[in-house]
Design a protein around this motif. Structure first.
Motif, mmCIF file in Angstrom:
data_model
loop_
_atom_site.group_PDB
_atom_site.id
_atom_site.type_symbol
_atom_site.label_atom_id
_atom_site.label_comp_id
_atom_site.label_asym_id
_atom_site.label_seq_id
_atom_site.Cartn_x
_atom_site.Cartn_y
_atom_site.Cartn_z
ATOM 1 N N LEU A 100 0.997 -0.864 0.156
ATOM 2 C CA LEU A 100 -0.145 0.106 -0.271
ATOM 3 C C LEU A 100 0.610 0.988 -0.298
ATOM 4 C CD1 LEU A 100 -2.938 -0.176 0.184
ATOM 5 C CD2 LEU A 100 -1.734 -2.526 0.523
ATOM 6 N N ALA A 101 2.604 1.584 -0.151
ATOM 7 C CA ALA A 101 2.946 2.349 0.072
ATOM 8 C C ALA A 101 2.578 3.473 -1.435
ATOM 9 C CB ALA A 101 4.381 1.686 0.537
ATOM 10 N N SER A 102 1.946 2.425 -2.685
ATOM 11 C CA SER A 102 2.243 3.345 -3.530
ATOM 12 C C SER A 102 0.357 3.943 -3.130
ATOM 13 C CB SER A 102 2.424 2.901 -5.196
ATOM 14 O OG SER A 102 1.577 2.073 -4.963
ATOM 15 N N ALA A 103 0.071 3.326 -2.080
ATOM 16 C CA ALA A 103 -1.229 4.097 -2.633
ATOM 17 C C ALA A 103 -1.756 5.498 -2.645
ATOM 18 C CB ALA A 103 -2.221 3.394 -1.412
ATOM 19 N N VAL A 104 -3.244 6.453 -3.172
ATOM 20 C CA VAL A 104 -2.982 7.618 -3.218
ATOM 21 C C VAL A 104 -4.290 7.658 -3.470
ATOM 22 C CG1 VAL A 104 -3.175 10.140 -4.305
ATOM 23 C CG2 VAL A 104 -2.032 8.069 -4.965
ATOM 24 N N SER A 105 -4.885 8.786 -1.662
ATOM 25 C CA SER A 105 -5.808 9.544 -0.778
ATOM 26 C C SER A 105 -6.751 10.379 -1.813
ATOM 27 C CB SER A 105 -6.281 8.849 0.331
ATOM 28 O OG SER A 105 -5.883 10.279 0.703
ATOM 29 N N HIS A 106 -7.894 10.097 -1.789
ATOM 30 C CA HIS A 106 -8.484 11.445 -2.642
ATOM 31 C C HIS A 106 -9.671 12.144 -1.229
ATOM 32 C CE1 HIS A 106 -6.987 9.411 -6.582
ATOM 33 N NE2 HIS A 106 -6.820 10.518 -7.091
ATOM 34 N N GLY A 107 -9.289 11.958 -0.225
ATOM 35 C CA GLY A 107 -10.022 12.794 0.689
ATOM 36 C C GLY A 107 -10.861 11.473 1.134
ATOM 37 N N MET A 108 -12.009 11.386 0.779
ATOM 38 C CA MET A 108 -12.882 10.858 1.749
ATOM 39 C C MET A 108 -12.657 9.033 1.939
ATOM 40 S SD MET A 108 -16.864 12.221 0.456
ATOM 41 C CE MET A 108 -17.539 11.106 1.417
ATOM 42 N N ASN A 109 -12.052 8.542 1.084
ATOM 43 C CA ASN A 109 -11.424 7.371 0.896
ATOM 44 C C ASN A 109 -10.574 7.129 1.225
ATOM 45 O OD1 ASN A 109 -9.702 8.312 -1.138
ATOM 46 N ND2 ASN A 109 -10.346 6.975 -3.227
ATOM 47 N N GLU A 110 -8.663 7.488 2.458
ATOM 48 C CA GLU A 110 -8.335 7.655 2.813
ATOM 49 C C GLU A 110 -7.806 6.616 3.907
ATOM 50 O OE1 GLU A 110 -4.342 10.359 5.322
ATOM 51 O OE2 GLU A 110 -6.856 10.903 4.815
ATOM 52 N N PHE A 111 -9.607 5.911 4.357
ATOM 53 C CA PHE A 111 -9.840 4.766 5.269
ATOM 54 C C PHE A 111 -8.949 3.508 5.072
ATOM 55 C CE2 PHE A 111 -13.452 4.746 3.366
ATOM 56 C CZ PHE A 111 -13.969 3.667 3.443
ATOM 57 N N LYS A 112 -8.950 3.746 3.509
ATOM 58 C CA LYS A 112 -9.199 2.638 2.613
ATOM 59 C C LYS A 112 -8.027 1.192 2.753
ATOM 60 C CE LYS A 112 -12.319 2.325 -0.814
ATOM 61 N NZ LYS A 112 -13.086 1.291 -2.242
ATOM 62 N N ILE A 113 -6.831 2.387 2.787
ATOM 63 C CA ILE A 113 -5.701 2.441 3.207
ATOM 64 C C ILE A 113 -5.179 1.343 3.611
ATOM 65 C CG2 ILE A 113 -3.173 3.321 2.646
ATOM 66 C CD1 ILE A 113 -3.935 6.117 1.516
ATOM 67 N N GLU A 114 -5.913 2.555 5.418
ATOM 68 C CA GLU A 114 -5.014 1.446 6.529
ATOM 69 C C GLU A 114 -5.746 0.599 6.318
ATOM 70 O OE1 GLU A 114 -3.773 -0.415 10.415
ATOM 71 O OE2 GLU A 114 -3.151 1.008 8.374
ATOM 72 N N LEU A 115 -7.916 0.179 5.478
ATOM 73 C CA LEU A 115 -8.332 -0.816 5.825
ATOM 74 C C LEU A 115 -7.829 -2.202 5.064
ATOM 75 C CD1 LEU A 115 -11.010 -2.363 6.969
ATOM 76 C CD2 LEU A 115 -12.046 -1.293 4.545
ATOM 77 N N ALA A 116 -6.893 -1.517 3.660
ATOM 78 C CA ALA A 116 -6.090 -3.005 2.749
ATOM 79 C C ALA A 116 -5.672 -3.043 3.704
ATOM 80 C CB ALA A 116 -6.051 -2.100 1.689
ATOM 81 N N ARG A 117 -4.967 -2.398 4.125
ATOM 82 C CA ARG A 117 -3.028 -3.913 5.235
ATOM 83 C C ARG A 117 -3.630 -3.865 6.290
ATOM 84 N NH1 ARG A 117 -1.665 2.059 6.474
ATOM 85 N NH2 ARG A 117 0.306 2.615 4.893
ATOM 86 N N ARG A 118 -4.684 -3.745 6.650
ATOM 87 C CA ARG A 118 -5.905 -4.892 8.157
ATOM 88 C C ARG A 118 -6.289 -6.095 7.266
ATOM 89 N NH1 ARG A 118 -7.436 -1.503 13.627
ATOM 90 N NH2 ARG A 118 -5.836 -0.181 12.934
ATOM 91 N N THR A 119 -7.061 -6.780 6.201
ATOM 92 C CA THR A 119 -7.563 -7.099 5.242
ATOM 93 C C THR A 119 -6.193 -8.112 5.077
ATOM 94 O OG1 THR A 119 -9.093 -5.371 4.721
ATOM 95 C CG2 THR A 119 -8.986 -7.510 3.374
ATOM 96 N N ILE A 120 -5.129 -7.573 4.674
ATOM 97 C CA ILE A 120 -3.915 -7.919 4.142
ATOM 98 C C ILE A 120 -4.236 -9.397 5.407
ATOM 99 C CG2 ILE A 120 -1.614 -8.231 3.531
ATOM 100 C CD1 ILE A 120 -2.751 -5.953 1.094
ATOM 101 N N VAL A 121 -3.489 -8.356 6.193
ATOM 102 C CA VAL A 121 -2.898 -9.120 7.251
ATOM 103 C C VAL A 121 -4.166 -10.423 8.156
ATOM 104 C CG1 VAL A 121 -1.821 -9.189 10.219
ATOM 105 C CG2 VAL A 121 -1.001 -7.488 7.788
#
Length: 336
Positions: free
Chosen positions: A297-318
């Motif tokens: 997820l290091a290359s992920a780019v958020s656009h405001g309201m979807n910023e939470f998805k970066i951490e959510l994706a990390r936790r989903t992978i784990v």
């Protein structure tokens, strides 16, 4: 209301020939996505060619442990087939979590792979959308983008890819078999979905009139120990906020073969190759799983309201890796 011509075909060559000859025509299978888009004027074909009578409903094992799924096999049939549940459980799980029972009984495998994004701006013809009308802009960039992508985006489109099944198939290196004006060909599923870049309206490398006839999954020993995990706003039928498909083999606390793909967070079904490189040959521990997730997820780019998805994706992978490995572990002792 615009008039639409309708015809039925009974063999593949007739289907391909009919649609190829008419630039304003389109195939119709289950119709669970196509009819919706027709009703809201997002797609406006002048002719629908019904392909439901084609002999493309097979589900069969291939030599060596592979799998062939006909394009007109229904989602419910594939999800419950013993060859799928026994050898490729993540495919079954992705299908069961991908739609309501009514939709699964109608929707075809080929149609599922070809479904269009559920981006609200794409589906609202009064708004700007480069995917629907090239050159008009992307209203989601500065709009309500909570459900939009953080991986594989461009300045022209951040729409999320909707298919759960495609995520599982990307993890398994499936191939899409097509029949077109120039004959039969095979397309690696990694090449089947095109990132938006400068042409978000071009989603697949298919010619007009080219028809999906089957999906083939090659042998993968790790597929027997696999899982599809989907995080969504509600347990009932809903699209993913983040999802992960993993097939992994752990030997003596060390990760051997691993295949990982993400959904709900990218413009295409996302193969997590950065994470795979870290995981392969490493300890099957929560710490290593988290390191792999951070790198992916290091290359992920958020656009405001979807910023939470970066951490959510990390936790989903784990979470999905821990589950397949046998539970949380700091030293790999929980892995099997």
């Amino acid at each position: 209301m615009r008039p639409i011509s309708y015809s039925r075909v009974t063999d593949v060559s007739a289907a391909v020939g009919t649609v190829t000859a008419d630039p304003a025509s389109a195939f119709l299978a289950g119709g669970t996505n196509a009819v919706d888009l027709l009703r809201i004027y997002v797609e406006q074909p002048a002719r629908l060619v019904d392909i439901n009578d084609l002999p493309l409903g097979e589900i069969e094992q291939l030599p060596g442990g592979g799998l062939r799924i006909g394009a007109l096999a229904r989602m419910s049939e594939v999800a419950e087939h013993p060859s799928v549940t026994d050898r490729h459980p993540l495919i079954s799980q992705s299908l069961l979590q991908g739609a309501s029972p009514q939709l699964r009984n109608m929707a075809s495998i080929g149609g599922n792979l070809m479904q269009r994004t559920r981006c609200t701006y794409f589906r609202d013809i009064s708004t700007a959308c480069n995917k629907r009308t090239p050159g008009t802009g992307c209203a989601a960039l500065d709009g309500i983008n909570r459900g939009h992508a953080v991986l594989g985006t461009s300045e022209h489109c951040i729409a999320t890819h909707p298919s759960d099944l495609a995520v599982a198939l990307v993890a398994l290196d499936a191939e899409v078999v097509t029949e077109g004006p120039d004959g039969r060909r095979r397309v690696a599923i990694d090449d089947f979905y095109l990132p938006p870049e400068d042409t978000p309206d071009v989603e697949h490398p298919l010619d007009h009139g080219e028809l999906i006839v089957a999906v083939e999954v090659p042998p993968a020993p790790a597929a027997a120990t696999s899982l599809y995990l989907k995080v969504r706003d509600r347990e009932s039928y809903e699209f993913a906020l983040a999802s992960a498909a993993v097939a992994m083999r752990v030997d003596g606390g060390t990760v051997g073969e691993v295949r990982l793909a993400l959904g709900g967070v990218a413009t295409v079904p996302w193969r997590a190759r950065r994470a795979e490189r870290i995981l392969t040959g490493g300890p099957a521990t929560t710490e290593n799983f988290a390191a792999a997730a951070r790198e992916e997820l290091a290359s992920a780019v958020s656009h405001g309201m979807n910023e939470f998805k970066i951490e959510l994706a990390r936790r989903t992978i784990v979470r999905v890796l821990e589950t397949v490995a046998g539970g949380p572990s700091g030293d790999g002792a929980g892995a099997r």
